[in-house]
Design a protein around this motif. Structure first.
Motif, PDB file in Angstrom:
ATOM      1  N   UNK A   1      38.543 -11.158  20.094  1.00 24.88           N
ATOM      2  CA  UNK A   1      38.908 -10.204  21.319  1.00 24.88           C
ATOM      3  C   UNK A   1      39.169  -8.655  20.787  1.00 24.88           C
ATOM      4  N   UNK A   2      38.582  -8.238  19.703  1.00 22.26           N
ATOM      5  CA  UNK A   2      39.412  -6.954  19.128  1.00 22.26           C
ATOM      6  C   UNK A   2      37.896  -6.015  18.587  1.00 22.26           C
ATOM      7  N   UNK A   3      38.435  -4.962  18.085  1.00 24.78           N
ATOM      8  CA  UNK A   3      37.202  -4.181  17.437  1.00 24.78           C
ATOM      9  C   UNK A   3      37.615  -3.016  16.870  1.00 24.78           C
ATOM     10  N   UNK A   4      37.015  -2.594  15.738  1.00 26.53           N
ATOM     11  CA  UNK A   4      37.325  -1.386  14.926  1.00 26.53           C
ATOM     12  C   UNK A   4      36.211  -0.599  14.489  1.00 26.53           C
ATOM     13  N   UNK A   5      36.493   0.720  14.508  1.00 27.44           N
ATOM     14  CA  UNK A   5      35.428   1.676  14.038  1.00 27.44           C
ATOM     15  C   UNK A   5      36.144   2.809  13.227  1.00 27.44           C
ATOM     16  N   UNK A   6      35.456   3.431  12.291  1.00 33.65           N
ATOM     17  CA  UNK A   6      35.628   4.706  11.753  1.00 33.65           C
ATOM     18  C   UNK A   6      34.872   5.824  12.500  1.00 33.65           C
ATOM     19  N   UNK A   7      35.350   6.925  12.149  1.00 33.51           N
ATOM     20  CA  UNK A   7      34.819   8.103  12.944  1.00 33.51           C
ATOM     21  C   UNK A   7      34.731   9.504  12.007  1.00 33.51           C
ATOM     22  N   UNK A   8      33.955  10.268  12.443  1.00 36.51           N
ATOM     23  CA  UNK A   8      33.963  11.552  11.905  1.00 36.51           C
ATOM     24  C   UNK A   8      33.473  12.597  13.035  1.00 36.51           C
ATOM     25  N   UNK A   9      34.119  13.642  12.827  1.00 36.39           N
ATOM     26  CA  UNK A   9      33.694  14.840  13.820  1.00 36.39           C
ATOM     27  C   UNK A   9      33.916  16.201  13.120  1.00 36.39           C
ATOM     28  N   UNK A  10      33.230  17.339  13.673  1.00 35.51           N
ATOM     29  CA  UNK A  10      33.705  18.561  13.178  1.00 35.51           C
ATOM     30  C   UNK A  10      34.365  19.123  14.548  1.00 35.51           C
ATOM     31  N   UNK A  11      35.661  19.555  14.240  1.00 38.64           N
ATOM     32  CA  UNK A  11      36.589  20.233  15.274  1.00 38.64           C
ATOM     33  C   UNK A  11      36.188  21.565  15.639  1.00 38.64           C
ATOM     34  N   UNK A  12      36.218  22.333  14.561  1.00 36.98           N
ATOM     35  CA  UNK A  12      35.511  24.104  14.780  1.00 36.98           C
ATOM     36  C   UNK A  12      34.931  24.415  13.343  1.00 36.98           C
ATOM     37  N   UNK A  13      34.892  25.701  13.190  1.00 31.00           N
ATOM     38  CA  UNK A  13      34.406  26.196  11.961  1.00 31.00           C
ATOM     39  C   UNK A  13      34.647  25.900  10.690  1.00 31.00           C
ATOM     40  N   UNK A  14      36.135  25.367  10.668  1.00 32.79           N
ATOM     41  CA  UNK A  14      36.858  25.183   9.533  1.00 32.79           C
ATOM     42  C   UNK A  14      37.379  23.691   9.330  1.00 32.79           C
ATOM     43  N   UNK A  15      37.476  22.943  10.341  1.00 29.86           N
ATOM     44  CA  UNK A  15      38.163  21.542  10.240  1.00 29.86           C
ATOM     45  C   UNK A  15      37.298  20.455  10.567  1.00 29.86           C
ATOM     46  N   UNK A  16      37.459  19.715   9.810  1.00 28.96           N
ATOM     47  CA  UNK A  16      36.557  18.336  10.143  1.00 28.96           C
ATOM     48  C   UNK A  16      37.797  17.068  10.421  1.00 28.96           C
ATOM     49  N   UNK A  17      37.253  15.994  11.056  1.00 24.63           N
ATOM     50  CA  UNK A  17      38.423  14.880  11.190  1.00 24.63           C
ATOM     51  C   UNK A  17      37.714  13.786  10.947  1.00 24.63           C
ATOM     52  N   UNK A  18      38.355  12.865  10.026  1.00 20.91           N
ATOM     53  CA  UNK A  18      37.991  11.533   9.858  1.00 20.91           C
ATOM     54  C   UNK A  18      39.022  10.532  10.201  1.00 20.91           C
ATOM     55  N   UNK A  19      38.674   9.234  10.663  1.00 15.92           N
ATOM     56  CA  UNK A  19      39.847   8.093  10.756  1.00 15.92           C
ATOM     57  C   UNK A  19      39.203   6.850  11.045  1.00 15.92           C
ATOM     58  N   UNK A  20      40.098   6.024  11.471  1.00 14.35           N
ATOM     59  CA  UNK A  20      39.886   4.643  11.757  1.00 14.35           C
ATOM     60  C   UNK A  20      40.647   4.388  12.917  1.00 14.35           C
ATOM     61  N   UNK A  21      40.013   3.424  13.876  1.00  9.96           N
ATOM     62  CA  UNK A  21      40.675   2.942  14.871  1.00  9.96           C
ATOM     63  C   UNK A  21      40.794   1.382  14.974  1.00  9.96           C
ATOM     64  N   UNK A  22      41.600   0.900  15.629  1.00  6.18           N
ATOM     65  CA  UNK A  22      41.517  -0.668  15.910  1.00  6.18           C
ATOM     66  C   UNK A  22      41.999  -0.924  17.371  1.00  6.18           C
ATOM     67  N   UNK A  23      41.068  -1.505  18.066  1.00 11.74           N
ATOM     68  CA  UNK A  23      41.378  -1.913  19.428  1.00 11.74           C
ATOM     69  C   UNK A  23      41.416  -3.333  19.871  1.00 11.74           C
ATOM     70  N   UNK A  24      42.273  -3.824  20.963  1.00 11.51           N
ATOM     71  CA  UNK A  24      42.340  -4.866  21.434  1.00 11.51           C
ATOM     72  C   UNK A  24      42.112  -5.265  22.963  1.00 11.51           C
ATOM     73  N   UNK A  25      41.731  -6.458  23.245  1.00 11.46           N
ATOM     74  CA  UNK A  25      41.426  -6.460  24.874  1.00 11.46           C
ATOM     75  C   UNK A  25      42.780  -6.458  25.525  1.00 11.46           C
TER      76      UNK A  25
END
Length: 442
Positions: free
Chosen positions: A418-442
């Motif tokens: 009953x859990x989940x996990x994913x990594x993500x990436x995103x461009x926030x603006x012209x200079x900054x990008x984000x990378x991360x990992x998340x863990x989820x539970x029901x």
């Protein structure tokens, strides 16, 4: 002169009254349900069924083990060469907001299983070591500590850990939850949060040599644990039938994780139940001179598989039974743990970011999902969202961050618990990008 003496007598009498009142207010925290080897309660030897009061200090020698059943049906275990103090254990069943529980491990190895009172008032529970504060989510965890380092692992539930500093001080009550605190759940099998003196933020490490069980293994009869260690014949022992009865009555709320072997008729094969797989995540990349917190090669060598990976983080699924997804319906998951970094192409700096207001919703019939959270870096907060598809084995993916409903890439999976996990990436603006990992539970 006369008035001065009268005043001194009144002060002395008042002090005596306060001391007497403090003694009267000291409540019973629990009872000893198992003792083996050298165990002291204050300056006297511990005996079976001894009461443990608020304010008491318990210590074990090189061969000592003691199990204390708390008044709310929890469990406190001390293993050899350990010392702990029950600072407070007040359970108010009528008004849980008045519950106050505070334990302190001064040295050695201890295991704490939350009782019903603690579960009803988790915000009022604190477990201190010389360098760290531990809070719970209704939990079973084990701790090793000396004066410089504490290592914590979780058997069930989740914990929040912080080193002392700033607003998190040893004299406080309840968990320390702030930007530097970190959570660890039982889903992160084999991982350890380590706190070093003077550092507020714990490090996530693979267990092995730094596991509390490596410092002081459990007895084979410790509830919910198993060990290959044997007990010396020179240790005093209880009558086996009596010990079994006492432990069963005392610990009937503690889930046993070791099941007895299944027997079958001679003409039928024995089917061994395969334990569920687990999602394990962490940072594989070195950063600012600090090594990664996840060794994927060890997980793969043990039969695990890569779920997702990016420039900093990876998710693995350990060996175990497959994920069984419903054919219809939906589910909502809550953000339980996370870690994120923001890279600035202009300054070349990589800084930590915090996630909040997380949502993960899954439609099993359509095999789709939507997710989102707020990412805060410095004074800026960005709302990141994604929508994507889910495979038959629980893999989730959203790789087009330019759709109207998505502004980040996502890759991960649903777990078997009953859990989940994913990594993500995103461009926030012209200079900054984000990378991360998340863990989820029901």
């Amino acid at each position: 002169m006369f008035n001065s003496r009268m005043h001194l007598r009144q002060v002395a009498a008042g002090a005596a009254l306060l001391l007497a009142s403090a003694g009267a207010l000291a409540a019973e925290a629990g009872r000893v349900v198992f003792v083996s080897g050298d165990v002291q309660l204050g300056r006297r030897a511990v005996a079976l069924n001894d009461a443990v009061q608020e304010g008491d200090e318990i210590s074990t020698g090189k061969s000592g083990y003691v199990y204390v059943k708390t008044v709310d049906d929890g469990l406190l275990v001390l293993r050899p060469s350990s010392r702990a103090r029950i600072e407070a254990y007040h359970i108010d069943r009528q008004n849980p907001a008045n519950t106050r529980v505070k334990l302190e491990l001064l040295e050695g190895v201890a295991r704490s299983v939350s009782g019903s009172g603690v579960k009803a008032a988790r915000q009022n529970f604190r477990f201190n070591t010389p360098v760290a504060a531990i809070g719970v989510r209704g939990t079973d965890f084990t701790v090793f500590t000396d004066q410089e380092t504490s290592n914590v692992t979780v058997l069930s539930g989740a914990i929040v850990v912080s080193g002392f500093g700033g607003s998190c001080q040893p004299g406080g009550a309840g968990p320390c939850e702030h930007q530097a605190s970190r959570e660890l759940s039982a889903a992160q099998a084999g991982q350890v949060l380590q706190v070093r003196r003077g550092r507020a933020e714990p490090n996530l490490l693979q267990g092995g040599a730094v596991s509390p069980d490596a410092a002081a293994p459990p007895r084979s009869d410790e509830p919910g644990k198993s060990s290959g260690t044997s007990t010396s014949s020179t240790e005093p022992s209880l009558d086996p039938q009596k010990a079994s009865t006492v432990l069963q009555l005392a610990l009937n709320n503690v889930k046993q994780t070791v099941q007895p072997p299944v027997t079958a008729p001679a003409d039928q094969p024995v089917v061994q139940e395969v334990p569920p797989s687990q999602l394990v995540w962490g940072r594989w990349a070195s950063l600012a001179g600090q090594p990664g917190t996840l060794k994927g090669s060890e997980i793969v060598a043990a039969g695990g598989k890569v779920v997702a990976t990016n420039s900093y983080y990876s998710i693995y699924r350990t060996q175990g039974s497959d994920v069984l997804l419903p054919q219809s319906g939906s589910a909502a998951f809550a953000l339980n743990q996370s870690e994120a970094l923001v890279s600035d192409s202009a300054t070349k700096l990589v800084t930590a970011a915090a996630l909040s207001n997380g949502q993960l919703n899954v439609d099993f019939g359509a095999r789709t999902f939507t997710t989102g959270f707020d990412l805060t870096t410095g004074k800026d907060t960005f709302r990141l969202n994604a929508a994507g598809n889910m495979s038959e084995n629980g893999a989730i993916s959203a790789i087009n961050q330019f759709l109207p409903s998505s502004n980040m890439n996502v890759s991960g999976a649903l777990g078997a618990q009953n859990d989940a996990a994913y990594i993500f990436s995103a461009r926030l603006d012209a200079r900054r990008t984000a990378n991360g990992v998340t863990y989820w539970v029901k």
